[in-house]
Structures are given as structure tokens and as C-alpha cells.
Write a protein that holds these residues in place. Structure first.
Motif, PDB file in Angstrom:
ATOM      1  N   UNK A   1       0.993  -1.106  -0.075  1.00  0.00           N
ATOM      2  CA  UNK A   1      -0.039  -0.073   0.040  1.00  0.00           C
ATOM      3  C   UNK A   1       1.099   1.196   0.081  1.00  0.00           C
ATOM      4  N   UNK A   2       0.872   1.925  -1.072  1.00  0.00           N
ATOM      5  CA  UNK A   2       1.558   3.326  -1.102  1.00  0.00           C
ATOM      6  C   UNK A   2       0.764   4.531  -1.036  1.00  0.00           C
ATOM      7  N   UNK A   3       1.394   5.308  -0.055  1.00  0.00           N
ATOM      8  CA  UNK A   3       0.539   6.492   0.346  1.00  0.00           C
ATOM      9  C   UNK A   3       1.609   7.552   0.273  1.00  0.00           C
ATOM     10  N   UNK A   4       1.402   8.330  -0.906  1.00  0.00           N
ATOM     11  CA  UNK A   4       2.486   9.497  -0.971  1.00  0.00           C
ATOM     12  C   UNK A   4       3.809   8.803  -1.072  1.00  0.00           C
TER      13      UNK A   4
ATOM     14  N   UNK B   1       3.210   0.862   2.937  1.00  0.00           N
ATOM     15  CA  UNK B   1       2.840   0.011   4.078  1.00  0.00           C
ATOM     16  C   UNK B   1       2.415  -1.179   3.422  1.00  0.00           C
ATOM     17  N   UNK B   2       2.646  -2.173   4.483  1.00  0.00           N
ATOM     18  CA  UNK B   2       2.279  -3.723   4.223  1.00  0.00           C
ATOM     19  C   UNK B   2       0.978  -3.921   5.070  1.00  0.00           C
ATOM     20  N   UNK B   3       0.282  -4.591   4.298  1.00  0.00           N
ATOM     21  CA  UNK B   3      -0.969  -5.386   4.908  1.00  0.00           C
ATOM     22  C   UNK B   3      -0.635  -6.803   4.399  1.00  0.00           C
ATOM     23  N   UNK B   4      -0.823  -7.758   5.553  1.00  0.00           N
ATOM     24  CA  UNK B   4      -0.534  -9.193   5.331  1.00  0.00           C
ATOM     25  C   UNK B   4      -1.761  -9.935   5.747  1.00  0.00           C
ATOM     26  N   UNK B   5      -2.060 -11.030   4.828  1.00  0.00           N
ATOM     27  CA  UNK B   5      -2.960 -11.840   4.801  1.00  0.00           C
ATOM     28  C   UNK B   5      -2.584 -13.270   4.961  1.00  0.00           C
ATOM     29  N   UNK B   6      -2.843 -14.198   6.036  1.00  0.00           N
ATOM     30  CA  UNK B   6      -2.372 -15.388   6.147  1.00  0.00           C
ATOM     31  C   UNK B   6      -3.349 -16.634   6.092  1.00  0.00           C
ATOM     32  N   UNK B   7      -2.802 -17.572   5.493  1.00  0.00           N
ATOM     33  CA  UNK B   7      -3.573 -18.873   5.445  1.00  0.00           C
ATOM     34  C   UNK B   7      -2.884 -20.069   6.132  1.00  0.00           C
TER      35      UNK B   7
END
Length: 378
Positions: free
Chosen positions: A60-63, A67-73
Motif C-alpha cells: 500500500x503506497x501512500x504518498x 505500508x504492508x497488509x499481510x493476509x495469512x492462511x
């Protein structure tokens, strides 16, 4: 009164719609794993059987920030899987880092192991590690570093849990490294001293005993195969390594690899190189040979606008890939780490694994499904 009720119902409906939408956005990996692709459906009928673990990271790029957003299985640091050649990833990075601290050596320094006739440069070995996952190249870098130094440095970087305990491709209980003969120039050499390392301590986590039997040399033993003394590098640690290499600025200084801009550029180029661009026979080593996600089940060439920075591992029926994937034409980027065990007969060291039938199709299809999801977010 009826008007108020109507408004309330409309607002409630909007809220439910918004909540449902947010729910879908909260865990896109669930949507991805519900794919109708037969390679994914086959594994997802019983992911526990295949010991599947997946981490999908959205970028996730903001300016000017990332930022990272992790999704786990099914990601679980306490559920062991054999990391195979993925351990070459931190070894290659730490070899570059160590070279940066030495005045008399750099990555182009040629060397050989005492008693061996094979001569290489550090740069050559690092490229081999990523392009074709060469075991000998990895082992030479391990002799340069020593297991204790690798483990201590990973710990100081907060890349944990992790444990490098042995070389790859052959068994040895020797905890001392072999001396390196290093060329200071064309005619002058210097010999390094052996490094004595601590012997590994058995891992006390679930899954270190696998299967119902194993071969040792030509004999079959009907007992679970014990991975307790082997290398250990779980999904979370692999993902952490990739984040530190690709986006070092997102970590505090004490958790970053100490690489010069030139070293880091060389590392990134090595990580994304495909065999034919490293000088290997494209018939023997197709583009997807060490790029399991998206291309692992195909002979197709990877287009130039798609870059896959990654490290794979495959041994003992376990396939693992840790990758940062970008598509410059379509603005797609994401990270993906996944592992799968394909050993239906439960016998280890018999070379009877379902890599081509199940493992590679699953990882390739997973990579394509994540890519398509990201493409839909553009």
C-alpha cells in the motif's frame, strides 16, 4: 413514523453492504483460495494434508511511504516445514553484507574451498543461488560465513524464528567450516581460518516428525522422518527477509541489512534473473525453473515487464517460494510466500513426490490468482 423506519432500513442496508464490502476487502486471500482453478481446488479440499501455509502481502503506497497488509492462511511458526533452498536467500544477503565490511575483499574476489578445485567469485555464486538454486554455490557462501554468524545476525535483525544448521545437497555432522583460499590479486592468495559453530539443538515444535517411513542410503526404515536438526525458516521469517531487502526504509536502521546501494542493486538483479539471462541453457532451465509463482507449471517465457524477485526451495516433497512480483505495464506489485508438501505415500527420500502433478500447478495457479486480484484493484 413509516418514513423514519424506511430511512433507518436504508441506512441499515447501506451499513450491511459497506460491512460486507469491508469484510471482503479484509481478507482477499479467502476469495483467492475459493478460486475455481482445478489446481487450487485440488489442494484446498484438504489443505492440512498438504501442510499449506500462505502469506499474501499487499503493498500500500501512500504518498512517499509504503505500508504492508499481510493476509495469512494456516501460517504457523510452530508448524514445521522443511525450508530447502529458501535458506540460500539469507545466506546470499549476509555474504554480501560481510564482504562490505572487508577492505581486501569484494564480491568479485575469486576463491575456492581448500581441497576443492572449483574456483568462483562471490558474485558468481550469488547469481547461481538465485538463477538455478545451486547447492555448491550456497555451501561455499556458508563456509565463508559460518552457521553461528548467520543465526546471530538474523536474530539481531529480528528475523526470527530462524535456524541455519547444515549445508545442502549432502549430509555432514561437521560443525566447523572449511578454509577458503582467497585471491587478493591474480597471484597472491590468503587462507581463511575454519569457523567452529555450535551443533544444532533439536527443534521442539510440531511437524518435525513427518510421514511413515524414509530411506537412508538403500534401506527403508518404517518410522517418521525426523527433521528436528535441520534448517528452520518459517513463512513469517521469509516474508520478513523479503520486506527488508525490497523496502529497507520501512524498518528501523538496526533491522536493516547493511548493504551499499551498489550491493543492493546487484542483489536485486540477482534475485530477479532468469536462467537464460544468466547464461544457462533455456531448454534445461526454463524461465519458470526457479519462479514457481505464475510460471512454475509452464514453459512460457516471462515477459520483460514482469519481474519476480524471489527464492524457491524444493526437497523432501516440500515446495516453497518467497517472492516480490511486479508488473511495470499494469502497476501491479505484491509479495507472496507459500509452502506445500506433496508426498502422498508418506515415504521420504524415495524421490516419489508429486511436484509436477500437484505442487507446482498449485503454486503457479496461486500466483496467477493473486496477480489477477491485484490487477482488479488497479
Amino acid at each position: 413514523m413509516n418514513f423514519i423506519k424506511t430511512i433507518a432500513l436504508l441506512l441499515t442496508g447501506c451499513c450491511l453492504t459497506s460491512c460486507l464490502s469491508a469484510s471482503r476487502e479484509k481478507d482477499p486471500l479467502k476469495e483467492i483460495l475459493n478460486s475455481r482453478d482445478p489446481a487450487i481446488r485440488k489442494v484446498m479440499k484438504d489443505p492440512g494434508l498438504y501442510e499449506v501455509q500462505i502469506r499474501y502481502t499487499r503493498i500500500l503506497r501512500e504518498g512517499g511511504t509504503v505500508r504492508f497488509k499481510d493476509y495469512d492462511f494456516r501460517v504457523d511458526t510452530e508448524a514445521y516445514f522443511y525450508p530447502a533452498s529458501t535458506v540460500k536467500f539469507p545466506i546470499a544477503v549476509l555474504a554480501l553484507e560481510k564482504l562490505g565490511t572487508m577492505d581486501s575483499l569484494d564480491r568479485n574476489t575469486r576463491f575456492y574451498i581448500e581441497g576443492d578445485s572449483v574456483e568462483n567469485s562471490f558474485a558468481d555464486d550469488i547469481v547461481k543461488v538465485f538463477a538455478i538454486s545451486d547447492n555448491h554455490a550456497n555451501n561455499r557462501l556458508l563456509e565463508f560465513l559460518g552457521q553461528d554468524a548467520i543465526n546471530e545476525r538474523l536474530g539481531s535483525l529480528q528475523v526470527r524464528p530462524a535456524r541455519i544448521s547444515h549445508r545442502l545437497g549432502y549430509h555432514s555432522d561437521d560443525v566447523s567450516t572449511r578454509p577458503l583460499i582467497l585471491y587478493l590479486n591474480d597471484s597472491t592468495t590468503v587462507q581463511s581460518k575454519p569457523i567452529v559453530n555450535h551443533p544444532p539443538v533439536p527443534l521442539e515444535i510440531s511437524g518435525v516428525l513427518k510421514g511413515r517411513g524414509y530411506y537412508r542410503e538403500d534401506s527403508l526404515y518404517m518410522a517418521p522422518f525426523d527433521f528436528g536438526l535441520k534448517n528452520y525458516l518459517p513463512v513469517t521469517s521469509l516474508s520478513g527477509l523479503m520486506k527488508r531487502v525490497i523496502f529497507p526504509e520501512t524498518f528501523p536502521e538496526n533491522e536493516r541489512f547493511r548493504l551499499s546501494p551498489d550491493q543492493r542493486e546487484f542483489l536485486l538483479n540477482s534475485m530477479k534473473i532468469i536462467p537464460r539471462k544468466a547464461g544457462y541453457d533455456p531448454v534445461m532451465y526454463q524461465d519458470g525453473y526457479c519462479k514457481f509463482f505464475i510460471y512454475g507449471d509452464t514453459e512460457d517465457r516471462i515477459p520483460d515487464h514482469i519481474s519476480i524477485y524471489n527464492k524457491v526451495g524444493f526437497a523432501y516433497g516440500t515446495l516453497t517460494d518467497c517472492a516480490y512480483i511486479t508488473d511495470d505495464e499494469n502497476g501491479v506489485e505484491f509479495m507472496l510466500t507459500a509452502t506445500i508438501l506433496v508426498n502422498s505415500n508418506g515415504i521420504f527420500n524415495d524421490d516419489q513426490y508429486e511436484y509436477d502433478e500437484t505442487g507446482l500447478p498449485f503454486l503457479a495457479a496461486l500466483g496467477r490468482a493473486v496477480y489477477q486480484y491485484e490487477l482488479g484493484q488497479q
